[in-house]
Design a protein around this motif. Structure first.
Motif, short mmCIF file in Angstrom:
data_model
loop_
_atom_site.label_atom_id
_atom_site.label_comp_id
_atom_site.label_asym_id
_atom_site.label_seq_id
_atom_site.Cartn_x
_atom_site.Cartn_y
_atom_site.Cartn_z
N LYS A 20 -3.70 -9.65 -27.94
CA LYS A 20 -3.52 -8.30 -27.22
C LYS A 20 -2.98 -7.35 -28.38
O LYS A 20 -3.43 -6.30 -28.48
N GLN A 21 -2.00 -7.93 -28.96
CA GLN A 21 -1.23 -7.26 -29.95
C GLN A 21 -2.35 -6.61 -31.19
O GLN A 21 -2.49 -5.42 -31.52
N ARG A 22 -3.13 -7.58 -31.58
CA ARG A 22 -4.08 -7.26 -32.48
C ARG A 22 -5.29 -6.30 -32.06
O ARG A 22 -5.47 -5.20 -32.58
N PRO B 113 -4.36 2.03 -34.99
CA PRO B 113 -3.69 1.38 -36.20
C PRO B 113 -2.49 2.54 -36.48
O PRO B 113 -1.75 1.89 -37.23
N GLU B 114 -2.87 3.57 -36.53
CA GLU B 114 -1.64 4.58 -36.99
C GLU B 114 -1.48 5.56 -35.72
O GLU B 114 -1.93 6.83 -35.69
N PRO B 115 -0.54 5.30 -34.69
CA PRO B 115 -0.26 6.03 -33.66
C PRO B 115 0.57 7.15 -34.24
O PRO B 115 1.05 7.14 -35.15
N ASP C 286 6.60 5.09 -26.90
CA ASP C 286 6.57 3.67 -26.94
C ASP C 286 7.90 3.14 -26.76
O ASP C 286 8.37 2.27 -26.32
N ARG D 234 4.62 7.08 -30.76
CA ARG D 234 5.40 6.05 -31.18
C ARG D 234 6.90 6.33 -30.64
O ARG D 234 7.56 5.41 -30.10
N ALA E 240 -4.70 -4.04 -29.83
CA ALA E 240 -4.06 -2.83 -29.71
C ALA E 240 -4.15 -2.08 -30.87
O ALA E 240 -4.10 -0.96 -31.12
N TYR E 241 -3.79 -3.09 -32.10
CA TYR E 241 -3.53 -2.38 -33.35
C TYR E 241 -4.92 -1.74 -33.94
O TYR E 241 -4.98 -0.83 -34.41
N LEU E 242 -6.04 -2.53 -33.67
CA LEU E 242 -7.24 -2.09 -34.15
C LEU E 242 -7.59 -0.85 -33.51
O LEU E 242 -8.38 -0.26 -34.14
N ASN F 279 -4.53 -10.86 -44.14
CA ASN F 279 -5.20 -11.15 -42.84
C ASN F 279 -6.33 -12.05 -42.58
O ASN F 279 -7.40 -11.64 -42.12
#
Length: 50
Positions: free
Chosen positions: A22-24, A31-33, A41, A38, A26-28, A2
């Protein structure tokens, strides 16, 4: 890896970079929904297409 990339140096259009940012973010933020998140989503993706 990364490794941060300077989007201007490789010519990524501004609208794409905005989407990637925006994706990054959201991940940060999550990171583990959870499994339930899931599934929710995935269901939201199918309902948007109909």
């Amino acid at each position: 890896m990364n490794v941060p990339v300077n989007s201007r140096s490789i010519g990524i259009p501004t609208e794409f970079q905005s989407c990637f940012d925006k994706q990054r973010a959201a991940y940060l933020a999550a990171p583990e929904p959870s499994y339930a998140q899931r599934i929710a989503d995935l269901k939201s993706l199918t309902s948007e297409r109909q």
